[in-house]
Write a protein that holds these residues in place. Structure first.
Motif, PDB file in Angstrom:
ATOM      1  N   MET A 127      29.771  43.014  50.648  1.00  0.00           N
ATOM      2  CA  MET A 127      29.288  42.708  49.309  1.00  0.00           C
ATOM      3  C   MET A 127      29.947  43.682  48.347  1.00  0.00           C
ATOM      4  O   MET A 127      29.881  44.897  48.533  1.00  0.00           O
ATOM      5  N   PHE A 128      30.602  43.147  47.312  1.00  0.00           N
ATOM      6  CA  PHE A 128      31.257  43.996  46.317  1.00  0.00           C
ATOM      7  C   PHE A 128      30.817  43.525  44.939  1.00  0.00           C
ATOM      8  O   PHE A 128      31.039  42.368  44.563  1.00  0.00           O
ATOM      9  N   SER A 129      30.168  44.411  44.174  1.00  0.00           N
ATOM     10  CA  SER A 129      29.662  44.078  42.841  1.00  0.00           C
ATOM     11  C   SER A 129      30.463  44.798  41.775  1.00  0.00           C
ATOM     12  O   SER A 129      30.728  45.998  41.891  1.00  0.00           O
ATOM     13  N   LEU A 130      30.842  44.073  40.730  1.00  0.00           N
ATOM     14  CA  LEU A 130      31.534  44.645  39.577  1.00  0.00           C
ATOM     15  C   LEU A 130      30.554  44.750  38.414  1.00  0.00           C
ATOM     16  O   LEU A 130      29.982  43.744  37.984  1.00  0.00           O
ATOM     17  N   LEU A 131      30.343  45.980  37.924  1.00  0.00           N
ATOM     18  CA  LEU A 131      29.451  46.225  36.802  1.00  0.00           C
ATOM     19  C   LEU A 131      30.237  46.832  35.648  1.00  0.00           C
ATOM     20  O   LEU A 131      31.257  47.498  35.855  1.00  0.00           O
ATOM     21  N   ILE A 170      31.537  38.452  49.635  1.00  0.00           N
ATOM     22  CA  ILE A 170      31.112  38.118  48.278  1.00  0.00           C
ATOM     23  C   ILE A 170      31.577  39.180  47.297  1.00  0.00           C
ATOM     24  O   ILE A 170      31.394  40.381  47.534  1.00  0.00           O
ATOM     25  N   VAL A 171      32.174  38.726  46.201  1.00  0.00           N
ATOM     26  CA  VAL A 171      32.489  39.581  45.060  1.00  0.00           C
ATOM     27  C   VAL A 171      31.747  38.999  43.869  1.00  0.00           C
ATOM     28  O   VAL A 171      31.854  37.805  43.586  1.00  0.00           O
ATOM     29  N   MET A 172      30.989  39.849  43.168  1.00  0.00           N
ATOM     30  CA  MET A 172      30.140  39.367  42.086  1.00  0.00           C
ATOM     31  C   MET A 172      30.257  40.273  40.866  1.00  0.00           C
ATOM     32  O   MET A 172      30.249  41.500  40.991  1.00  0.00           O
ATOM     33  N   THR A 173      30.367  39.678  39.681  1.00  0.00           N
ATOM     34  CA  THR A 173      30.177  40.447  38.454  1.00  0.00           C
ATOM     35  C   THR A 173      28.730  40.287  38.019  1.00  0.00           C
ATOM     36  O   THR A 173      28.123  39.223  38.187  1.00  0.00           O
ATOM     37  N   THR A 174      28.176  41.350  37.468  1.00  0.00           N
ATOM     38  CA  THR A 174      26.792  41.300  37.007  1.00  0.00           C
ATOM     39  C   THR A 174      26.574  42.371  35.942  1.00  0.00           C
ATOM     40  O   THR A 174      27.272  43.379  35.907  1.00  0.00           O
ATOM     41  N   HIS A 175      25.602  42.118  35.070  1.00  0.00           N
ATOM     42  CA  HIS A 175      25.196  43.114  34.083  1.00  0.00           C
ATOM     43  C   HIS A 175      23.992  43.921  34.574  1.00  0.00           C
ATOM     44  O   HIS A 175      23.595  44.882  33.916  1.00  0.00           O
ATOM     45  N   ASN A 176      23.426  43.531  35.691  1.00  0.00           N
ATOM     46  CA  ASN A 176      22.159  44.102  36.139  1.00  0.00           C
ATOM     47  C   ASN A 176      22.375  45.048  37.317  1.00  0.00           C
ATOM     48  O   ASN A 176      22.675  44.603  38.434  1.00  0.00           O
ATOM     49  N   PRO A 177      22.207  46.374  37.121  1.00  0.00           N
ATOM     50  CA  PRO A 177      22.397  47.323  38.224  1.00  0.00           C
ATOM     51  C   PRO A 177      21.446  47.090  39.389  1.00  0.00           C
ATOM     52  O   PRO A 177      21.721  47.536  40.503  1.00  0.00           O
ATOM     53  N   GLY A 180      32.013  48.418  42.027  1.00  0.00           N
ATOM     54  CA  GLY A 180      33.091  48.846  41.153  1.00  0.00           C
ATOM     55  C   GLY A 180      32.566  48.929  39.731  1.00  0.00           C
ATOM     56  O   GLY A 180      32.040  47.941  39.207  1.00  0.00           O
ATOM     57  N   LEU A 181      32.645  50.101  39.120  1.00  0.00           N
ATOM     58  CA  LEU A 181      32.172  50.305  37.757  1.00  0.00           C
ATOM     59  C   LEU A 181      33.377  50.323  36.824  1.00  0.00           C
ATOM     60  O   LEU A 181      34.228  51.213  36.905  1.00  0.00           O
ATOM     61  N   GLY A 209      38.872  50.695  30.610  1.00  0.00           N
ATOM     62  CA  GLY A 209      39.615  49.989  31.641  1.00  0.00           C
ATOM     63  C   GLY A 209      39.784  50.759  32.924  1.00  0.00           C
ATOM     64  O   GLY A 209      40.651  50.439  33.740  1.00  0.00           O
ATOM     65  N   GLN A 210      38.931  51.770  33.146  1.00  0.00           N
ATOM     66  CA  GLN A 210      39.009  52.582  34.351  1.00  0.00           C
ATOM     67  C   GLN A 210      37.948  52.098  35.346  1.00  0.00           C
ATOM     68  O   GLN A 210      36.802  51.847  34.974  1.00  0.00           O
ATOM     69  N   LEU A 211      38.349  51.982  36.591  1.00  0.00           N
ATOM     70  CA  LEU A 211      37.455  51.478  37.627  1.00  0.00           C
ATOM     71  C   LEU A 211      37.114  52.582  38.608  1.00  0.00           C
ATOM     72  O   LEU A 211      37.993  53.275  39.129  1.00  0.00           O
ATOM     73  N   THR A 212      35.807  52.745  38.874  1.00  0.00           N
ATOM     74  CA  THR A 212      35.315  53.687  39.875  1.00  0.00           C
ATOM     75  C   THR A 212      34.650  52.884  40.987  1.00  0.00           C
ATOM     76  O   THR A 212      33.789  52.048  40.723  1.00  0.00           O
ATOM     77  N   VAL A 213      35.051  53.139  42.234  1.00  0.00           N
ATOM     78  CA  VAL A 213      34.548  52.363  43.368  1.00  0.00           C
ATOM     79  C   VAL A 213      33.833  53.279  44.347  1.00  0.00           C
ATOM     80  O   VAL A 213      34.290  54.396  44.620  1.00  0.00           O
TER      81      VAL A 213
END
Length: 268
Positions: free
Chosen positions: A41-45, A202-209, A220-221, A226-230
């Protein structure tokens, strides 16, 4: 309804030093690198405008970075045909086209198209899978309706069902709960957990932590620069990091009755 079997450590999707910019604009993100492993599971916030959906589009092959490479199963996604991509990866956007008056059941069955011959219609096995997905997502009341008659939230749930029928290794979700009421949000999150148990990635974008806190995995934050922290959800999602990311005072609160942490804001 299991995903394809393979090593849990296999890397399925990679972003290698990718950068993206819309025409005549500053880069949305630069030099972003990370990988997605089988079954995770990978979430992009990130805040509005940070580029989460654009990054997801690059991972799916919809958009193309001006630098770097996206690899799908160790092959540059830009060199794969749409059918080749679709056998490995499904993409659920925030909005789907409802121009055609297909029934929900027909629309779900079309998810199997990448695995069928050009002139082959969905058969019994496809419709058995459709019926399983309908039950899992609670789509029974919609099954005979036309796609063009559905609300935005109903369309989103049906689009998720079609992605499952597609039977890829990876499913990309762009804010899958954004148009759903609270009960249906929970139903979709439970479905994601079951998909992970079935071996899907699953890779998901979400606004909800709280979504990655519930689902676990890696996060991934993406900030406005434009900087990503994983990192792992438990390690990355701290009060300080989330407060800075969203420019709001947020708190991580332990709910003992639930045995988990929740992200909550200050009083309004």
């Amino acid at each position: 309804m299991a995903g394809p079997s393979s090593s849990s450590h296999q890397v399925l999707l990679q972003a290698r030093s990718i950068s993206f910019a819309y025409k005549h604009n500053q880069p949305t993100f630069q030099n972003v690198s990370f990988d997605i492993r089988k079954g995770e599971m990978f979430s992009l916030l990130g805040p509005n405008g940070a580029g989460k959906s654009t990054l997801l589009n690059c991972l799916s092959g919809v958009d193309h970075p001006y630098e770097g490479t996206v690899l799908l199963n160790n092959k540059p996604i830009s060199r794969l045909s749409p059918r080749e991509v679709a056998t490995m990866l499904a993409y659920v956007p925030q909005h789907i086209s409802t121009t055609y008056a297909f029934s929900v059941r027909e629309y779900l069955a079309f998810g199997a198209a990448p695995r069928l011959g050009v002139f082959t219609s969905p058969g019994k096995k496809v419709y058995e899978l459709v019926d399983t997905v309908v039950e899992r997502l609670g789509l029974q009341p919609l099954i005979k309706r036309r796609i063009s008659e559905l609300s935005g939230g109903e369309c989103q749930r049906v689009a998720i069902g079609r992605a499952i029928v597609q039977q890829p290794s990876i499913i990309l979700f762009d804010e899958p709960t954004s148009a759903l009421d609270y009960g249906n949000q929970l139903r979709v999150l439970r479905c994601m957990r079951q998909l992970l148990s079935d071996g899907f990635t699953i890779v998901m974008t979400t606004h909800n932590p709280n979504h990655p806190l519930l689902l676990g995995g890696r996060v991934g934050l993406l900030n406005k620069q434009g900087q990503l922290t994983v990192g792992n959800a438990q390690d990355v999602l701290t009060e300080q990091v989330l407060s800075e990311l969203y420019d709001a005072r947020l708190h991580m609160v332990r709910i003992e009755t639930l045995r988990r942490d929740c992200c909550l804001p200050d009083n309004l």
